[in-house]
Design an enzyme around this catalytic site. Structure first.
Site, PDB file in Angstrom:
ATOM      1  N   CYS A 251      35.197  33.109  39.558  1.00  0.00           N
ATOM      2  CA  CYS A 251      35.400  31.726  39.078  1.00  0.00           C
ATOM      3  C   CYS A 251      34.817  31.706  37.680  1.00  0.00           C
ATOM      4  O   CYS A 251      33.672  31.339  37.474  1.00  0.00           O
ATOM      5  CB  CYS A 251      34.684  30.748  39.996  1.00  0.00           C
ATOM      6  SG  CYS A 251      35.384  30.696  41.645  1.00  0.00           S
ATOM      7  N   PRO A 254      34.301  28.822  31.651  1.00  0.00           N
ATOM      8  CA  PRO A 254      34.853  29.273  30.367  1.00  0.00           C
ATOM      9  C   PRO A 254      34.422  30.680  29.945  1.00  0.00           C
ATOM     10  O   PRO A 254      34.613  31.042  28.792  1.00  0.00           O
ATOM     11  CB  PRO A 254      34.307  28.226  29.383  1.00  0.00           C
ATOM     12  CG  PRO A 254      32.978  27.834  29.970  1.00  0.00           C
ATOM     13  CD  PRO A 254      33.145  27.895  31.466  1.00  0.00           C
ATOM     14  N   GLY A 255      33.842  31.436  30.854  1.00  0.00           N
ATOM     15  CA  GLY A 255      33.592  32.846  30.548  1.00  0.00           C
ATOM     16  C   GLY A 255      32.173  33.157  30.109  1.00  0.00           C
ATOM     17  O   GLY A 255      31.917  34.260  29.613  1.00  0.00           O
ATOM     18  N   ASP A 275      40.315  32.525  37.211  1.00  0.00           N
ATOM     19  CA  ASP A 275      40.008  31.100  37.356  1.00  0.00           C
ATOM     20  C   ASP A 275      41.280  30.409  37.816  1.00  0.00           C
ATOM     21  O   ASP A 275      42.384  30.829  37.439  1.00  0.00           O
ATOM     22  CB  ASP A 275      39.503  30.483  36.050  1.00  0.00           C
ATOM     23  CG  ASP A 275      38.649  29.244  36.314  1.00  0.00           C
ATOM     24  OD1 ASP A 275      37.408  29.361  36.346  1.00  0.00           O
ATOM     25  OD2 ASP A 275      39.230  28.163  36.529  1.00  0.00           O
ATOM     26  N   CYS A 373      25.267  26.099  40.354  1.00  0.00           N
ATOM     27  CA  CYS A 373      24.300  25.315  39.569  1.00  0.00           C
ATOM     28  C   CYS A 373      24.009  24.042  40.359  1.00  0.00           C
ATOM     29  O   CYS A 373      24.102  22.939  39.842  1.00  0.00           O
ATOM     30  CB  CYS A 373      24.810  25.031  38.161  1.00  0.00           C
ATOM     31  SG  CYS A 373      26.422  24.254  38.077  1.00  0.00           S
TER      32      CYS A 373
HETATM   33  C1  LIG Z   1      30.763  26.894  37.802  1.00  0.00           C
HETATM   34  S1  LIG Z   1      32.286  26.998  36.973  1.00  0.00           S
HETATM   35  C2  LIG Z   1      32.245  28.650  36.373  1.00  0.00           C
HETATM   36  C3  LIG Z   1      31.424  28.863  35.136  1.00  0.00           C
HETATM   37  C4  LIG Z   1      31.586  30.281  34.598  1.00  0.00           C
HETATM   38  N1  LIG Z   1      31.288  31.289  35.599  1.00  0.00           N
HETATM   39  C5  LIG Z   1      30.707  30.522  33.381  1.00  0.00           C
HETATM   40  O1  LIG Z   1      29.609  31.077  33.524  1.00  0.00           O
HETATM   41  O2  LIG Z   1      31.124  30.160  32.275  1.00  0.00           O
HETATM   42  C6  LIG Z   1      33.400  27.158  38.312  1.00  0.00           C
HETATM   43  C7  LIG Z   1      34.800  27.541  37.901  1.00  0.00           C
HETATM   44  O3  LIG Z   1      35.511  27.794  39.109  1.00  0.00           O
HETATM   45  C8  LIG Z   1      36.854  27.462  38.902  1.00  0.00           C
HETATM   46  N2  LIG Z   1      37.461  27.373  40.242  1.00  0.00           N
HETATM   47  C9  LIG Z   1      37.378  26.345  41.127  1.00  0.00           C
HETATM   48  N3  LIG Z   1      38.035  26.660  42.264  1.00  0.00           N
HETATM   49  C10 LIG Z   1      38.528  27.924  42.089  1.00  0.00           C
HETATM   50  C11 LIG Z   1      39.295  28.792  42.903  1.00  0.00           C
HETATM   51  N4  LIG Z   1      39.701  28.425  44.130  1.00  0.00           N
HETATM   52  N5  LIG Z   1      39.643  30.005  42.401  1.00  0.00           N
HETATM   53  C12 LIG Z   1      39.263  30.375  41.147  1.00  0.00           C
HETATM   54  N6  LIG Z   1      38.536  29.582  40.340  1.00  0.00           N
HETATM   55  C13 LIG Z   1      38.163  28.368  40.801  1.00  0.00           C
HETATM   56  C14 LIG Z   1      36.804  26.211  38.081  1.00  0.00           C
HETATM   57  O4  LIG Z   1      38.004  26.005  37.359  1.00  0.00           O
HETATM   58  C15 LIG Z   1      35.596  26.494  37.179  1.00  0.00           C
HETATM   59  O5  LIG Z   1      36.039  27.011  35.952  1.00  0.00           O
END
Ligand SMILES: C[S@@+](CC[C@H](N)C(=O)[O-])C[C@H]1O[C@@H](n2cnc3c(N)ncnc32)[C@H](O)[C@@H]1O
Length: 441
Positions: A251, A254-255, A275, A373
């Site tokens: 997930c 934004p990377g 994502d 988080c």
């Molecule tokens: C906590 S954020 C990730 C932050 C990222 N790891 C970073 O450090 O920049 C969670 C992410 O999970 C994505 N997401 C939610 N459900 C998902 C799924 N079923 N499969 C893949 N990505 C998913 C969301 O779009 C979001 O970008």
């Protein structure tokens, strides 16, 4: 021709109204910024964030001062009053200017008939000073359900946790280990007159004494540093990255963590970043381009492995799961207005679904780091407990670290005054036997 601008407090009230209607600040603020003069943009951000941060406390005061609630169609006037109360309680602007401008804004919003009421409420608020609420949810400015839940979950810590949620967060950087090192970058910051110090736990972290625009940071556009909270940086210390590994960041947008993995891992890692948001995926590409790094990117539901997985097991998986964001409220105070208690149960089911599906893509002997988080156990160690009950090949690796708190099923970090965000980490390894007791290293 320049677009016509609107008064700052009118736009701030509209941004707060949009958040009350379900938009995040990240969605509502950019269009607000286009409607104010460039010189008002940072004030708009401060007013919108501050009004959301203190909303529950200010709204409790407002509700007592209004003899009856405003009509739904006058929501923007309620927001206007919240913005004004925020300024009366938390800004240095003169009280009379706040009151006069707010009455004027009420008229300019076409609510002349409410101008007297607005004037009366704010004059009483000025005269009486801020009431001291007894109820902890009002005093600490959080929704009641969140206050009750955290008090129940963390009887020793809930009050300091909620207090920390109301503090402005520090700005923390991650130095790009492939381009420079922390000592050298601290030196560059000192030369640029940006006071900073090394973070306590994250090996490449630097905390600035004061937030500053990224374009002032030395070499930011050339990828020498990124903005990332210290707690988020800790994921790489847990992944134990080794040469030649196949790594999945499930997930990823934004990377932030994809970048950290590629910067700090061996040069020959093969990293896949997924994502499910097609809108957010390009942000990973932009961030990696700036850092001079690359990964295989795909838009996919990480839980639908039949749609994206080629059958080659991963040696390392990072599941930075979608969560309530309850550990990053000081950065996103709108979470207090947007989240509902029912969301937590739904998120927990989604987190367990993702963890269970991704487990099948992990190599025997491979390691999965589960992160959120969040500070709700329901999304954190209880997910790990539920997962361990259903997956006999999963073993918990104890986290031997000087940060956070061992919950027995992972490590919980609380947001700290002037330090890192709230976060949760658990490390799991996949064994080939069917007994899931903890491993010892
Ligand atoms: C906590 S954020 C990730 C932050 C990222 N790891 C970073 O450090 O920049 C969670 C992410 O999970 C994505 N997401 C939610 N459900 C998902 C799924 N079923 N499969 C893949 N990505 C998913 C969301 O779009 C979001 O970008």
């Amino acid at each position: 021709m320049a677009a016509r601008t609107q008064p700052l407090r009118v736009v701030a009230a509209e941004v707060v109204t949009a958040v009350l209607d379900g938009q995040s600040l990240g969605q509502a603020l950019p269009s607000g910024q286009q409607r104010v003069a460039p010189s008002d943009q940072s004030a708009l951000q401060a007013l919108s964030f501050g009004s959301c941060r203190w909303y529950h406390r200010l709204n409790a005061e407002l509700t007592r001062r209004l003899r009856k609630p405003l009509r739904r169609k006058d929501q923007v006037i309620q927001s206007l009053l919240i913005v004004a109360l925020f300024q009366l309680r938390h800004s240095h602007q003169a009280d009379h200017a706040i009151i006069n401008e707010t009455v004027e804004a009420c008229r300019s919003l076409g609510r002349r008939q409410l101008a007297g009421l607005v004037n009366g409420v704010l004059r009483a608020a000025q005269r009486d000073g801020e009431p001291a609420p007894d109820a902890p949810d009002e005093r600490l400015s959080h929704p009641l359900w969140m206050t009750d839940k955290l008090r129940h979950n963390w009887p020793e810590d809930w009050e300091s946790l909620l207090t920390a949620n109301n503090q402005p967060p520090p700005m923390t950087l991650r130095v790009n280990a492939k381009r420079t090192d922390r000592e050298a970058y601290l030196e560059e910051l000192a030369q640029a007159d940006i006071p900073a110090r090394a973070t306590s736990f994250a090996p490449y972290g630097i905390q600035l004494d004061q937030p500053c625009p990224v374009d002032r940071l030395p070499g930011f556009n050339n990828g020498r540093a990124s903005v990332q909270d210290e707690a988020a940086q800790l994921c790489t210390t847990l992944l134990d990255l080794q040469p030649g590994q196949r790594v999945l960041d499930a997930c990823a947008a934004p990377g932030g963590k994809t970048g950290a993995i590629l910067e700090q891992g061996p040069d020959d890692l093969s990293v896949t970043a997924l994502d499910d948001s097609a809108d957010r995926l390009p942000r990973i590409r932009e961030n990696l381009d700036r850092l001079g790094l690359s990964a295989r990117l795909a838009v996919a539901d990480a839980g639908a492995t039949d749609q994206w997985w080629d059958g080659q097991p991963f040696d390392r998986i990072l599941l930075d799961a979608p969560c309530s964001g309850s550990g990053v409220i000081r950065r996103h105070p709108d979470i207090k207005l947007l989240r509902r208690e029912d969301d937590i149960k739904a998120l927990a089911e989604e987190q367990l679904r993702l963890l269970s599906a991704l487990w099948d893509t992990l190599a025997v002997g491979g390691r999965l780091v589960y992160a959120t988080c969040s500070v709700f156990p329901q999304e954190n160690h209880r997910i790990i407990q539920r997962f361990l009950r259903q997956q006999p090949q999963a073993r918990l690796v104890p986290i031997d670290a000087p940060w956070g708190r061992d919950t027995g099923d992972g490590h919980q970090l609380f947001p700290g005054n002037g330090s890192h965000d709230g976060f949760f980490y658990a490390c799991l390894v996949r064994s080939d036997s069917n007994h899931n007791q903890a491993v010892t290293s």
